[in-house]
Design a protein around this motif. Structure first.
Motif, short mmCIF file in Angstrom:
data_model
loop_
_atom_site.label_atom_id
_atom_site.label_comp_id
_atom_site.label_asym_id
_atom_site.label_seq_id
_atom_site.Cartn_x
_atom_site.Cartn_y
_atom_site.Cartn_z
N UNK A 126 0.82 -1.20 0.00
CA UNK A 126 0.00 0.00 0.00
C UNK A 126 0.87 1.27 0.00
N UNK A 130 0.64 4.72 -2.41
CA UNK A 130 0.55 6.06 -1.87
C UNK A 130 1.72 6.93 -2.31
N UNK A 133 1.19 8.09 -5.79
CA UNK A 133 0.18 9.15 -5.74
C UNK A 133 0.81 10.47 -5.30
N UNK A 137 0.88 14.05 -7.20
CA UNK A 137 0.31 15.25 -6.58
C UNK A 137 1.33 16.39 -6.52
N UNK A 254 -5.35 13.38 -9.50
CA UNK A 254 -5.46 11.97 -9.11
C UNK A 254 -6.68 11.32 -9.74
N UNK B 37 -7.88 -0.30 2.10
CA UNK B 37 -7.67 1.09 1.69
C UNK B 37 -9.02 1.67 1.35
N UNK B 39 -10.77 4.75 -0.08
CA UNK B 39 -10.74 6.07 -0.72
C UNK B 39 -12.00 6.86 -0.40
N UNK B 104 -16.92 6.87 -4.16
CA UNK B 104 -16.78 8.33 -4.19
C UNK B 104 -17.72 8.92 -5.24
N UNK B 222 -12.19 15.33 -1.13
CA UNK B 222 -11.08 14.70 -1.85
C UNK B 222 -9.70 15.28 -1.52
N UNK B 225 -8.85 13.97 1.80
CA UNK B 225 -8.58 12.53 1.77
C UNK B 225 -7.12 12.29 1.40
N UNK B 226 -6.66 12.98 0.35
CA UNK B 226 -5.28 12.78 -0.10
C UNK B 226 -4.33 13.18 1.03
N UNK B 229 -4.18 10.58 3.64
CA UNK B 229 -3.33 9.46 3.22
C UNK B 229 -1.86 9.79 3.43
#
Lengths: 326, 306
Positions: A126, A130, A133, A137, A254, B37, B39, B104, B222, B225-226, B229
């Motif tokens: 995982x 991330x 990602x 970003x 994303x 996970x 989202x 979502x 959103x 959320x990122x 994470x």
């Protein structure tokens, strides 16, 4: 011929037949939709190499899609302004030649994938999802706040890039270019998966310890796959920029990563034509559901849920059965 | 730059971090205990904010709104756990990502369907409006200070719940070995639903509290959320302590980066260049922080070593 090959050939013929039919029926919009399918399919084929064959769940392929797009956009806009891109140590001019833009996009995305991959592959599971990602970003926010090429508003390209001997502004010609590239990357995918490298990549996904014990370092194999994967997705980004004649930071968002992932999963992870089937179904649903209700994403979400929960193996799995290359 | 301004920015960073902790706690619990996970966690945050805004508008009471946000988010969490999430525990991360991405879409469009595209607004309750003078003469909005206090209370409560109570023992045991605790007669399905609803309620609370600072709109979950994470990855997935440390780190880095970087660059280059480079770097700063942490500690600051 296996059932999957039949399905694959049928899909390719369908993608070719629809825009040709639309050309005769004079529906340029359908040609544009088909071009979009071909481009998204290329992006998906790229991701499929990392995700399907390599088991590397990258949630950051928007980074490469966007970099490819911006490479095309920046080169074209500099060419149109007659401003050199770099003046020191030697002068580099912008260009609107696809044959120059594509290699540039491939190189930039390859270099970016090398850096991102080398750092991300230190983690696993995982954390890999991330960190990829996070890199996407990072570039997304950079693109938003960097004012030189439009920042948040994006960058318009006033002319579609040129290809020697072809009129790229003609929708069907541009489709043909994208379709030819799609077939080329699919062919490359076949060669890759059947090569020694492809076998090593599969082994790295299934059992890295065993691969190590026969003397192949999984890290190098996976990194190479990640770089190739990023390059192909970047090529799709360059084409997408030409299709819309516009690039914006949204290409890095994303949501884009999620959508490219959806193309792959919808079609069937690790299936050669999965990305094409997935992209076609996605665009078709977007178009059809969008005609029914303004809230088509609600229905799309429901449908996606049902597919994940009950139709494992994706569309190709549904049509052709079997387990694919996973 | 004055010390007072810096102090205020540190408090803002702390408040942002606390809010992120409320989001990240549920996310990290669900990952730690169920290996999932999620989202769609940002959607629960959105549900909380909308429930609070709707109830506060109907009744005129912000506090009823907060209660509604907790109830609505917990209920939404329990429903999706039973209907969808439960089927995903045995699946790989890829299926989980896709299914919760689909959730979502469903939540966002569903909310747009009910409430429309226009943002709703929540007012700060009268008892918390105005500012307090902190030691040193800094005037700071009471409401933001209240968020910090609420966050600290919730964090303490959560640590007590996990560390000291019977249900906490079951949660920790569930992380370690789910077959064993099922064999000991614990209803594992109910425990999972509880953990998921608890995380959802915390996300809903965060949404309600932030709803008064920002506008309440579809898609608000959103970006958070990122960030959440990023927080749990920095802290180490599954660790509540890691989530707290990660949240404060991210909150401070982001807020102080936006404040300090442009003026730092201004000492080296022209004002306008410094502003653009500084703000570009500031918006990337937390992702750079996350990449650095993962490169040196691939499982986060407080992650399990295996």
């Amino acid at each position: 011929m296996t059932r999957e090959t039949t399905v694959n050939i049928a899909l390719a013929i369908a993608l070719l037949a629809v825009p040709i039919g639309a050309q005769f029926a004079d529906h340029p919009f359908i040609i544009t939709l088909s071009t979009k399918v071909a481009i998204f399919a290329i992006a998906g084929v790229g991701l499929n190499i990392a995700l399907g064959y390599g088991g590397l769940i990258s949630f950051g392929h928007a980074a490469f899609f966007g970099l490819g797009g911006y490479a095309a956009g920046i080169l074209a806009s500099q060419a149109l302004n007659y401003e050199p891109l770099v003046t020191w140590p030697f002068e580099i001019q912008g260009t609107t030649q696809m044959l120059i833009i594509w290699p540039v996009a491939l190189c930039i995305c390859g270099a970016a994938a090398l850096v991102i991959g080398a750092m991300s592959l230190r983690t696993g599971g995982v954390y890999f999802i991330m960190i990829t990602l996070a890199f996407a970003q990072m570039i997304y926010y950079f693109a938003i706040s960097w004012p030189a090429y439009g920042g948040e508003d994006g960058l318009s390209i006033y002319v579609r890039s040129k290809f020697p001997g072809l009129n790229t502004l003609d929708p069907i010609t541009f489709f043909a270019i994208c379709f030819a590239l799609l077939i080329a990357v699919l062919g490359f995918s076949v060669l890759l998966t059947h090569s020694r490298f492809g076998l090593a990549l599969s082994a790295a996904r299934q059992n890295p310890q065993r691969l190590t014990s026969v003397g192949v370092r999984p890290f190098q194999v996976q990194l190479t796959a990640f770089v190739i994967s990023g390059m192909i997705t970047g090529l799709a980004g360059a084409l997408y920029a030409d299709l819309n004649r516009f690039v914006s930071p949204a290409m890095f968002s994303w949501h884009t990563s999620g959508e490219i992932m959806i193309f792959v999963i919808l079609g069937g992870v690790g299936r050669l034509f999965g990305p094409l089937a997935g992209a076609a179904l996605f665009i078709l649903l977007e178009h059809l559901l969008g005609g029914i209700t303004e809230f088509w994403q609600f229905l799309l979400g429901m449908l996606l849920l049902l597919i994940v929960l009950f139709a494992r193996g994706g569309l190709i799995g549904l049509l052709a059965g079997g387990r694919g290359n996973v | 730059m004055s010390t007072i301004l810096l102090f205020e920015q540190i408090l803002n960073g702390l408040q942002f971090g606390i809010m992120l902790f409320l989001m990240a706690a549920g996310l990290t619990l669900v990952f730690g205990v169920m290996g999932l996970i999620n989202l769609a966690h940002g959607s629960l945050y959105m549900v909380g904010a909308f429930a609070c805004a709707a109830v506060a508008a109907a009744t005129g009471s912000f506090w009823l709104g907060v209660a509604a946000s907790l109830a609505a988010a917990a209920a939404a969490g329990a429903v999706i756990e039973v209907a969808v999430i439960r089927r995903l525990y045995g699946r790989d991360h890829l299926d989980q990502v896709l299914a919760t991405f689909a959730l979502i879409l469903v939540f966002s469009e569903g909310t747009r369907w009910i409430f429309g595209s226009f943002p709703l607004y929540l007012n700060v309750p009268a008892s918390l409006s105005g500012a307090v003078i902190l030691p040193g003469g800094v005037a700071y909005p009471t409401y933001r200070l209240a968020i910090i206090v609420v966050g600290i209370i919730v964090a303490a409560g959560l640590f007590a719940l996990i560390g000291k109570t019977r249900i906490g023992v079951q949660i920790r045991a569930g992380e370690a070995d789910r077959e064993m605790i099922a064999a000991l007669g614990i209803d594992i399905a109910r425990l999972y639903t509880f953990v998921f609803a608890l995380g959802a309620a915390l996300a809903g609370l965060a949404g309600a509290l932030v709803g008064t600072i920002q506008s309440v709109q579809v898609g608000m979950g959103e970006p958070v959320l990122i960030l959440a994470f990023v927080v749990i990855v920095i802290g180490g997935i599954g660790s509540i302590k890691g989530a707290l440390v990660g949240a404060i780190l991210v909150g401070l880095t982001d807020t102080l980066g936006r404040f300090l970087l442009p003026s730092l660059f201004a000492t080296m280059m022209s004002e306008s260049d410094a502003t653009s480079i500084g703000s570009a770097l500031a918006s990337m700063s937390i992702y750079i922080l996350m990449a650095l942490v993962l490169i040196f500690r691939p499982r986060g600051l407080f992650g399990a070593t295996n």
